[in-house]
Design a protein around this motif. Structure first.
Motif, short mmCIF file in Angstrom:
data_model
loop_
_atom_site.label_atom_id
_atom_site.label_comp_id
_atom_site.label_asym_id
_atom_site.label_seq_id
_atom_site.Cartn_x
_atom_site.Cartn_y
_atom_site.Cartn_z
N UNK A 103 -2.44 115.83 85.39
CA UNK A 103 -1.01 115.51 85.28
C UNK A 103 -0.81 114.42 84.23
N UNK A 104 -1.66 113.41 84.26
CA UNK A 104 -1.54 112.31 83.30
C UNK A 104 -1.73 112.80 81.86
N UNK A 105 -2.60 113.81 81.68
CA UNK A 105 -2.83 114.36 80.34
C UNK A 105 -1.80 115.41 79.95
N UNK A 106 -0.91 115.78 80.87
CA UNK A 106 0.11 116.77 80.57
C UNK A 106 -0.37 118.20 80.71
N UNK A 107 -1.53 118.40 81.32
CA UNK A 107 -2.09 119.74 81.50
C UNK A 107 -1.63 120.39 82.80
N UNK A 108 -1.06 119.61 83.66
CA UNK A 108 -0.64 120.07 84.98
C UNK A 108 0.66 119.36 85.33
N UNK A 109 1.38 119.89 86.31
CA UNK A 109 2.66 119.32 86.71
C UNK A 109 2.69 119.14 88.23
N UNK A 110 3.59 118.30 88.67
CA UNK A 110 3.84 118.18 90.10
C UNK A 110 4.43 119.49 90.61
N UNK A 111 4.27 119.75 91.90
CA UNK A 111 4.98 120.87 92.50
C UNK A 111 6.40 120.39 92.84
N UNK A 112 7.26 121.33 93.17
CA UNK A 112 8.63 120.96 93.54
C UNK A 112 8.64 120.06 94.77
N UNK A 113 7.81 120.37 95.77
CA UNK A 113 7.77 119.55 96.98
C UNK A 113 7.25 118.15 96.70
N UNK A 114 6.23 118.04 95.86
CA UNK A 114 5.72 116.72 95.50
C UNK A 114 6.77 115.93 94.74
N UNK A 115 7.49 116.59 93.86
CA UNK A 115 8.56 115.96 93.08
C UNK A 115 9.66 115.43 94.00
N UNK A 116 10.06 116.24 94.97
CA UNK A 116 11.10 115.84 95.92
C UNK A 116 10.62 114.64 96.74
N UNK A 117 9.38 114.69 97.21
CA UNK A 117 8.81 113.60 97.99
C UNK A 117 8.85 112.29 97.20
#
Length: 116
Positions: free
Chosen positions: A38-52
């Motif tokens: 995620x820090x390198x921009x290769x992956x993203x949070x999920x919607x649930x993680x984002x909401x949390x």
């Protein structure tokens, strides 16, 4: 810097965390490896993680999900469309606030008399 990474950094600051492993223990489905991605921009949070995370740091959930959608966009065209949606929603909110202010009319304050 990606939106997911920024949201994680806000969370760390809000919680007073200094290490990524503290975030990993709080977030379901996040490992130290996925956090690095995620820090390198290769992956993203999920919607649930984002909401949390948005709920904890006090960010609007809807705005956070829209920013996540922009980040996850596969093409520039898709990203532009999501950005336009955000702008239209923002403009509609501002127009609503202005309309509500106009409907209330001028604020009338009672005349104050000073006694000597």
């Amino acid at each position: 810097m990606s939106f997911s990474y920024q949201l994680i950094e806000k969370y760390k600051e809000f919680k007073g965390y200094s290490q990524d492993k503290q975030v990993v223990s709080d977030l379901d489905g996040v490992t130290s490896g996925s956090l690095s991605q995620i820090k390198r921009g290769e992956r993203h949070l999920t919607a649930n993680q984002c909401i949390f995370l948005a709920n904890i740091v006090g960010t609007d959930q809807k705005e956070a999900l829209l920013n996540l959608a922009i980040e996850k966009s596969k093409t520039k065209e898709e990203s532009k469309i999501w950005s336009d949606i955000v702008k239209k929603i923002s403009a509609a909110c501002i127009a609503g606030i202005v309309a509500a202010a106009c409907l209330t009319g001028p604020v009338v304050t009672p005349h104050l008399r000073y006694k000597r």
